[in-house]
Design an enzyme around this catalytic site. Sequence first.
Site, PDB file in Angstrom:
ATOM      1  N   ASP A 159      80.991  19.217  42.453  1.00  0.00           N
ATOM      2  CA  ASP A 159      79.580  19.541  42.252  1.00  0.00           C
ATOM      3  C   ASP A 159      79.474  20.247  40.905  1.00  0.00           C
ATOM      4  O   ASP A 159      80.485  20.398  40.208  1.00  0.00           O
ATOM      5  CB  ASP A 159      79.051  20.409  43.412  1.00  0.00           C
ATOM      6  CG  ASP A 159      77.597  20.080  43.708  1.00  0.00           C
ATOM      7  OD1 ASP A 159      76.763  20.258  42.802  1.00  0.00           O
ATOM      8  OD2 ASP A 159      77.285  19.638  44.836  1.00  0.00           O
ATOM      9  N   HIS A 231      74.692  16.220  39.892  1.00  0.00           N
ATOM     10  CA  HIS A 231      75.638  17.294  40.261  1.00  0.00           C
ATOM     11  C   HIS A 231      76.909  17.180  39.429  1.00  0.00           C
ATOM     12  O   HIS A 231      78.017  17.378  39.935  1.00  0.00           O
ATOM     13  CB  HIS A 231      75.952  17.230  41.760  1.00  0.00           C
ATOM     14  CG  HIS A 231      74.784  17.623  42.628  1.00  0.00           C
ATOM     15  ND1 HIS A 231      74.467  18.932  42.899  1.00  0.00           N
ATOM     16  CD2 HIS A 231      73.840  16.872  43.254  1.00  0.00           C
ATOM     17  CE1 HIS A 231      73.385  18.983  43.666  1.00  0.00           C
ATOM     18  NE2 HIS A 231      72.985  17.741  43.888  1.00  0.00           N
ATOM     19  N   GLU A 295      69.739  14.205  44.676  1.00  0.00           N
ATOM     20  CA  GLU A 295      69.163  15.166  43.726  1.00  0.00           C
ATOM     21  C   GLU A 295      69.473  14.799  42.277  1.00  0.00           C
ATOM     22  O   GLU A 295      69.912  15.635  41.495  1.00  0.00           O
ATOM     23  CB  GLU A 295      69.675  16.575  44.040  1.00  0.00           C
ATOM     24  CG  GLU A 295      69.254  17.022  45.421  1.00  0.00           C
ATOM     25  CD  GLU A 295      69.712  18.437  45.769  1.00  0.00           C
ATOM     26  OE1 GLU A 295      68.912  19.157  46.381  1.00  0.00           O
ATOM     27  OE2 GLU A 295      70.843  18.809  45.450  1.00  0.00           O
TER      28      GLU A 295
HETATM   29  C1  ACM Z   1      71.944  17.636  49.643  1.00  0.00           C
HETATM   30  O1  ACM Z   1      71.664  18.605  50.347  1.00  0.00           O
HETATM   31  N1  ACM Z   1      71.645  17.659  48.350  1.00  0.00           N
HETATM   32  C2  ACM Z   1      72.593  16.447  50.158  1.00  0.00           C
END
Ligand code: ACM
Length: 532
Positions: A159, A231, A295
Amino acid sequence: MIPRPRLRSDLSGSYELSTGAIVSGPADLIDPVRLALPALDLRPGDAGAVDLRLDQELGPEAYRLTAGSRGVEIAAGGPAGAFYAAQSLHQLLPDESFRAVPGGPWHVPGVRIEDAPRFSWRGLHLDVARHFLPKREVLRMVDLMAVHKLNRLHLHLVDDQGWRVESPAFPLLHEVASHRPRTATNHWREPDTYDDVPHGGHYTLADLAEIAAYARARAVTIVPEIDVPGHASAILAAYPSFASRPGEYRVLDRWGISPGILSPLPPTVEFLTTIFDELLGALGETPYVHIGGDEVVLDDWAASREITAYRESLGLGSAAELQAWFLRRLADVLAERGTRAVVWDEAFVSGELRPDTLVMPWRGMGVGRRAAAAGHDVIATSVFPLYFDYAESATPDEPMAIGDTITVADVAAFSPAPAGWAAQERERVVGAQAQLWSERITDPRVLDYRAWPRACALAEVAWSGAAGDDFDVRLAEHLGRLDAIGVEYRPLDGPKPWQRRRPHRPGVVRVSDVMNHLEQMTRSAESTRPSM
Ligand code: ACM
């Protein structure tokens, strides 16, 4: 017992099981049974106290167990079924049998159990990127999952805040991207504060091979996640040439959604193919690899002339379609290696995926239903009630959590395949999984607190289909087993004084508000959550 078996009837007669008792049957059933009952130190032999038999009429995870005055008989559909039969037998023994020393003899009550899981995917997700968990803690989590008949361990390996795997081909990933000098400690929307403590760590490929083999022996499949194209700050800190926008990147020390994303151009696909090959080489047979897709801020793709030209050359109309194309390309690479891709639900919303891609609808069961209706296998992962980084109670006594509230009862009441869905949609739900995002799970003691006993309720729902009426009674008994194992679970009436730590701020992020926001977002086919 937890999870509740499909059928259990008590019989007359009972048996005294002693340390060193004989277990008989096919070798591939004996090994898992011995692993599941370490305190008994069972010895392979002929005509034992525990007699195993393969029954090919049963599913691979199914078993029948009969205990009476002549001993214990187990019929299993395969090694996993034998392992689960032994886990059930273990729960018939006293709590003391869960300690790490030989004991007994122990009384096995007369009983007949017929059991098989409702769902094939009974998962826990560990975010080892935001806070690294040493290998020993991952192995311990496998042990705890095994006790609860949970069978998928999803490792979120990268991440913005860290990369967690050795890469011989791209060594700056584990050398540079695996650590940060400090970590944010503030609550959401408060002024930034930091701990000024370096944080980092990564698994070597040998560690991953060990984790996978250890898990496989306990009927647990490791599901590695390389979360792309968003991410990506840690990856870009090591290899900025894979960025969509030239610049300097660093491993982030605070939370939220970052705009830095990987380029979708061919060198990125080649890079990720190499990473997949390194991972699959270490893990061995790997039926699923998670490729993220959540995201993603697509601004840098839209702003890049080169990426826009590439998108147009593919005949794609939008950056969102390019995101679906990119993930499909990676899923094809995995399919060539015999592995299915798993994605978060934004990837499904952005455009057409490979039909065999599994979808995790974290933003709610509404988008999960749409993915199921489109023919995808779906794993229930909705924030409510499956994000175990939310506090169990909205009081300042709780240790600091991302928001509140998700209780044991909320998890126990959850239905992964809701009755209101059409039969074809329900059939697409392969299971349920709880998420342990670790922005505020800073160490293994906090992990225990967040995971248990909510994961007991998850196990009951995922194995049995729904929590039984007597779940609370069985859970209260089950806590004695967790005590004997040494699990620092959250007591049902709230934290112990030393479990409070930095106080939680109740109501700052309410899970009900988050769910409403996310449901609205998925309806308008956008992809974001409040950056906390
Ligand atoms: C997430 O909570 N972005 C999968």
